[in-house]
Design a protein around this motif. Structure first.
Motif, PDB file in Angstrom:
ATOM      1  N   GLY A  66       0.822  -1.216   0.000  1.00 42.54           N
ATOM      2  CA  GLY A  66       0.000   0.000   0.000  1.00 42.54           C
ATOM      3  C   GLY A  66       0.845   1.250   0.000  1.00 42.54           C
ATOM      4  N   THR A  67       0.214   2.394  -0.258  1.00 42.88           N
ATOM      5  CA  THR A  67       0.946   3.657  -0.228  1.00 42.88           C
ATOM      6  C   THR A  67       1.436   3.910   1.193  1.00 42.88           C
ATOM      7  N   PRO A  68       2.721   4.045   1.367  1.00 43.85           N
ATOM      8  CA  PRO A  68       3.254   4.206   2.732  1.00 43.85           C
ATOM      9  C   PRO A  68       3.170   5.654   3.215  1.00 43.85           C
ATOM     10  N   ASN A  69       3.675   5.893   4.411  1.00 42.05           N
ATOM     11  CA  ASN A  69       3.749   7.241   4.974  1.00 42.05           C
ATOM     12  C   ASN A  69       5.009   7.906   4.401  1.00 42.05           C
ATOM     13  N   ILE A  70       4.864   8.435   3.192  1.00 41.29           N
ATOM     14  CA  ILE A  70       6.033   8.965   2.474  1.00 41.29           C
ATOM     15  C   ILE A  70       6.596  10.187   3.199  1.00 41.29           C
ATOM     16  N   ALA A  71       5.722  11.111   3.539  1.00 41.76           N
ATOM     17  CA  ALA A  71       6.171  12.322   4.229  1.00 41.76           C
ATOM     18  C   ALA A  71       6.820  11.973   5.561  1.00 41.76           C
ATOM     19  N   GLY A  72       6.212  11.036   6.285  1.00 43.53           N
ATOM     20  CA  GLY A  72       6.755  10.616   7.577  1.00 43.53           C
ATOM     21  C   GLY A  72       8.126   9.984   7.416  1.00 43.53           C
ATOM     22  N   GLY A  73       8.280   9.182   6.360  1.00 43.33           N
ATOM     23  CA  GLY A  73       9.563   8.546   6.102  1.00 43.33           C
ATOM     24  C   GLY A  73      10.649   9.573   5.838  1.00 43.33           C
ATOM     25  N   ILE A  74      10.313  10.553   5.014  1.00 40.43           N
ATOM     26  CA  ILE A  74      11.289  11.599   4.694  1.00 40.43           C
ATOM     27  C   ILE A  74      11.616  12.423   5.942  1.00 40.43           C
ATOM     28  N   ALA A  75      10.585  12.688   6.748  1.00 42.70           N
ATOM     29  CA  ALA A  75      10.819  13.427   7.993  1.00 42.70           C
ATOM     30  C   ALA A  75      11.654  12.605   8.973  1.00 42.70           C
ATOM     31  N   LEU A  76      11.484  11.285   8.954  1.00 41.90           N
ATOM     32  CA  LEU A  76      12.335  10.424   9.795  1.00 41.90           C
ATOM     33  C   LEU A  76      13.796  10.567   9.368  1.00 41.90           C
ATOM     34  N   GLY A  77      14.007  10.627   8.056  1.00 40.76           N
ATOM     35  CA  GLY A  77      15.367  10.847   7.555  1.00 40.76           C
ATOM     36  C   GLY A  77      15.940  12.148   8.086  1.00 40.76           C
ATOM     37  N   SER A  78      15.105  13.168   8.142  1.00 41.23           N
ATOM     38  CA  SER A  78      15.543  14.465   8.652  1.00 41.23           C
ATOM     39  C   SER A  78      15.854  14.399  10.154  1.00 41.23           C
ATOM     40  N   ALA A  79      15.048  13.636  10.885  1.00 35.45           N
ATOM     41  CA  ALA A  79      15.299  13.464  12.327  1.00 35.45           C
ATOM     42  C   ALA A  79      16.638  12.765  12.548  1.00 35.45           C
ATOM     43  N   ILE A  80      16.923  11.787  11.710  1.00 37.51           N
ATOM     44  CA  ILE A  80      18.204  11.058  11.810  1.00 37.51           C
ATOM     45  C   ILE A  80      19.366  12.027  11.544  1.00 37.51           C
ATOM     46  N   ASP A  81      19.214  12.855  10.499  1.00 37.61           N
ATOM     47  CA  ASP A  81      20.250  13.866  10.217  1.00 37.61           C
ATOM     48  C   ASP A  81      20.499  14.735  11.450  1.00 37.61           C
ATOM     49  N   TYR A  82      19.398  15.169  12.062  1.00 36.27           N
ATOM     50  CA  TYR A  82      19.487  16.063  13.216  1.00 36.27           C
ATOM     51  C   TYR A  82      20.229  15.385  14.376  1.00 36.27           C
ATOM     52  N   LEU A  83      19.830  14.151  14.680  1.00 33.17           N
ATOM     53  CA  LEU A  83      20.440  13.418  15.794  1.00 33.17           C
ATOM     54  C   LEU A  83      21.915  13.139  15.526  1.00 33.17           C
ATOM     55  N   GLN A  84      22.224  12.786  14.278  1.00 31.22           N
ATOM     56  CA  GLN A  84      23.616  12.456  13.954  1.00 31.22           C
ATOM     57  C   GLN A  84      24.514  13.679  14.016  1.00 31.22           C
ATOM     58  N   LYS A  85      23.926  14.830  13.707  1.00 37.92           N
ATOM     59  CA  LYS A  85      24.713  16.061  13.763  1.00 37.92           C
ATOM     60  C   LYS A  85      25.135  16.356  15.207  1.00 37.92           C
ATOM     61  N   ILE A  86      24.222  16.101  16.135  1.00 38.68           N
ATOM     62  CA  ILE A  86      24.572  16.312  17.543  1.00 38.68           C
ATOM     63  C   ILE A  86      25.421  15.145  18.050  1.00 38.68           C
ATOM     64  N   GLY A  87      25.116  13.969  17.559  1.00 35.32           N
ATOM     65  CA  GLY A  87      25.895  12.778  17.955  1.00 35.32           C
ATOM     66  C   GLY A  87      25.181  11.994  19.036  1.00 35.32           C
ATOM     67  N   MET A  88      24.867  10.740  18.762  1.00 32.04           N
ATOM     68  CA  MET A  88      24.136   9.921  19.732  1.00 32.04           C
ATOM     69  C   MET A  88      24.940   9.732  21.016  1.00 32.04           C
ATOM     70  N   GLU A  89      26.271   9.655  20.901  1.00 27.08           N
ATOM     71  CA  GLU A  89      27.096   9.489  22.101  1.00 27.08           C
ATOM     72  C   GLU A  89      26.956  10.711  23.010  1.00 27.08           C
ATOM     73  N   ASN A  90      26.869  11.898  22.374  1.00 25.74           N
ATOM     74  CA  ASN A  90      26.736  13.132  23.169  1.00 25.74           C
ATOM     75  C   ASN A  90      25.375  13.215  23.852  1.00 25.74           C
ATOM     76  N   ILE A  91      24.350  12.808  23.111  1.00 31.16           N
ATOM     77  CA  ILE A  91      22.992  12.825  23.679  1.00 31.16           C
ATOM     78  C   ILE A  91      22.926  11.858  24.861  1.00 31.16           C
TER      79      ILE A  91
END
Lengths: 440, 146
Positions: A307-332
């Motif tokens: 079925g048609t997936p949550n395309i916008a949500g998927g792309i936004a998840l990618g953006s969340a990953i970018d954000y977290l990686q920029k700060i660094g999971m070890e630092n968080i």
């Protein structure tokens, strides 16, 4: 390393400017869901305003862009949890987008119930075939969230399997180990009959961290045909996850607990396993060829994304990953450990507070603190906190069997994230004093 | 709207919570029911003793008049659910069963005298829902016997 700047991070979260009952919001219900930075909100908005189209269908420009964005998000997710270390040529094939952890685990419970899989794990071929049969068992722990309990419980009922629960320490006098998994007993429970082992890497009630790597080793050594599933709903949001190092066969998590919107989640699975598994849902996009008589399924991961997936949500998840990686999971992780250490210290001021989980800071503990104040119901605590602008959870945290084990109806729970700060912990202490005054 | 924690847990609520009225269990009750709120694990049980009278209306038809002669509740839970149920027992004591059946949610909520968050409305109504279910079962049983 640049110093961790919590105030700078807070500027990215518009909701932190909201006032609740006239007081600045202090959001400490992150184990339930996290807040979203403006970058993620913008990514979702950008998708709808510039490239919205269905994926894998049109040859037009928008559809191509949407498809590329959605597939790139799968790549980001693979990179985020180290799936690309496992097989760099096929990282995207190991990443299935779902709605959330719950759906990921239900997908597994359903698909594994009618799949026969050669796990390729052991030396002897006959020992490596996974196929659920009456009398087999499934092993989870006493501390699991309903999402990692009910699907297995119902599967066990349907196929006449035995559902076993590995014990956690209930010794409330043990400052370090209260609530942690008894690994020795766990080892004894993984037998030749054990086909599925599903464990949360971080407990959503007790704040405990399970050594998933050690557990994975036990599972595969004791039984090469057993599949090891990690519920990563909490751990993926707060620590660096590497599925290649964990040795897990599957890893399930949600986007909404890690800065992404609701309605998007992930299931990682080893490619050779997913290839042999039956689909969970049937319909569009999961097919390669359909005739009136039969269907040929699509390649991974689309075989599992009907079925048609949550395309916008998927792309936004990618953006969340970018954000977290920029700060660094070890630092968080380090920031939250520091906050937790401070909070546990401050809670020591109260003799009538019971903490469910380790009271002492260690590598076995994370930023989720469940507690009760003697004689006061968790809902009353949460209500009074709310009047102070502090959002916490009061209740059973989707872990009713664990609550009965702890002999409580519910607990109050504070849970930290990257944008919380020490001053907010001080406000928690003030709120506890207010609760005690009202109930004095 | 801005209000303070002290408003929500005002004196009358805390009084009913700390000193619940009509607390306990009636032996051999006419009505008895217990339920819980799965959201927070609150539990409330209610037992009722009825006073039953046969009366004749003005047309000479026989009618059964049922009144709550005694009501007790027990259970555990948050201040709102316990206080609200305590207030409810005072409210319905001596009332005709048919009038209790006519009561609406708001008749119970207003006893507390505070604005309630939607999620806490369930806490406030737990005792009332238990009483309603108990009456429903009682009447079903009676009809079955007749």
């Amino acid at each position: 390393m640049i110093a961790y700047n919590v105030n700078k991070i807070r500027e990215d979260f518009p909701i932190l400017n909201v006032k609740v009952h006239g007081k600045p919001l202090i959001y400490l219900d992150n184990a339930a869901t996290s807040q979203k930075p403006k970058q993620v909100i913008q990514a979702e908005k950008d998708y709808y305003e510039t490239i919205n189209a269905n994926i894998h269908r049109g040859v037009h420009k928008l559809s191509e862009d949407a498809t590329a964005g959605y597939e790139e998000a799968h790549e980001k997710a693979a990179d985020f949890i180290g799936a690309d270390n496992l097989d760099e040529d096929s990282n995207i094939e190991q990443i299935i987008f779902t709605r959330n952890t719950t759906e990921s685990l239900n997908l597994l419970a359903y698909s594994l119930s009618n799949s026969k899989i050669d796990t390729g794990g052991g030396n002897n071929k006959a020992d490596t075939i996974f196929e659920l049969k009456e009398g087999d068992d499934i092993l989870i722990t006493q501390a699991e969230h309903h999402a990692n309990l009910v699907p297995w419980q119902q599967l066990a009922k349907k196929l006449k399997l035995k559902l076993k629960f590995a014990k956690i320490s209930l010794d409330s006098n043990d400052d370090e180990d209260f609530g942690t998994l008894d690994v020795q007993q766990f080892n004894e429970l993984v037998t030749k009959k054990t086909k599925i082992v599903a464990v949360a890497q971080m407990g959503n009630v007790l704040g405990t961290i399970n050594d998933a790597r050690e557990i994975g080793k036990i599972v595969h050594e004791n039984n090469p045909s057993a599949l090891f599933i990690v519920d990563g709903a909490q751990s993926v949001a707060h620590s660096k996850v590497d599925v290649a190092k964990l040795g897990c066969d599957f890893f399930a998590f949600s986007g909404h607990k890690m800065l992404a919107p609701t309605g998007i989640g992930v299931l990682f699975g080893k490619k050779n396993l997913l290839e042999q598994m039956k689909p969970f849902m049937y319909g569009g996009d999961m097919i390669r060829k359909v005739t009136f008589e039969d269907t040929l399924y699509n390649d991974l991961p689309w075989k599992f994304e009907a079925g048609t997936p949550n395309i916008a949500g998927g792309i936004a998840l990618g953006s969340a990953i970018d954000y977290l990686q920029k700060i660094g999971m070890e630092n968080i992780f380090a920031h939250e450990q520091e906050l937790t250490r401070y909070a546990l210290k401050r809670l020591e001021e109260f003799e009538d507070i019971t903490i469910y989980g380790p009271r002492k800071m260690s590598e076995k503990r994370t930023g989720i603190i469940s507690f009760n104040i003697d004689g006061i119901h968790a809902h009353d605590v949460a209500s009074i906190f709310d009047q102070h602008g502090i959002a916490i959870r009061g209740g059973h945290h989707c872990a009713m069997p664990l609550m009965s084990l702890l002999n409580v109806a519910g607990t109050a729970r504070i849970s930290f994230y990257l944008y919380n700060k020490k001053e907010e912990v001080d406000k928690v202490v003030d709120a506890i004093k207010s609760v005690k005054k009202i109930f004095a | 709207m801005e209000f303070f924690a002290e408003d929500m847990y005002r004196e009358n609520i805390m009084d009913h919570f700390k000193n619940p009225r009509n607390h306990g269990i009636i032996k051999n009750p006419d009505i008895g029911f217990a339920d819980n709120n799965p959201l927070c694990g609150d539990e409330i049980g209610i037992t009722v003793k009825l006073k039953t009278e046969k009366i004749k209306d003005k047309n000479g038809n026989e009618e059964i008049k049922e009144e709550i002669a005694e009501i007790k509740f027990n259970g555990k839970g948050c201040a709102i659910s316990q206080a609200s149920t305590s207030m409810l027992t005072e409210q319905v004591m001596g009332m005709k069963l048919k009038d209790v059946k006519k009561m609406k949610n708001n008749d119970v909520i207003k006893n507390l005298g505070i604005p309630l968050q939607p999620i806490r409305v369930k806490c406030a109504l737990l005792g009332f829902k238990v009483l309603e279910a108990g009456i429903f079962l009682y009447e079903g049983k009676n009809k079955a016997i007749k």
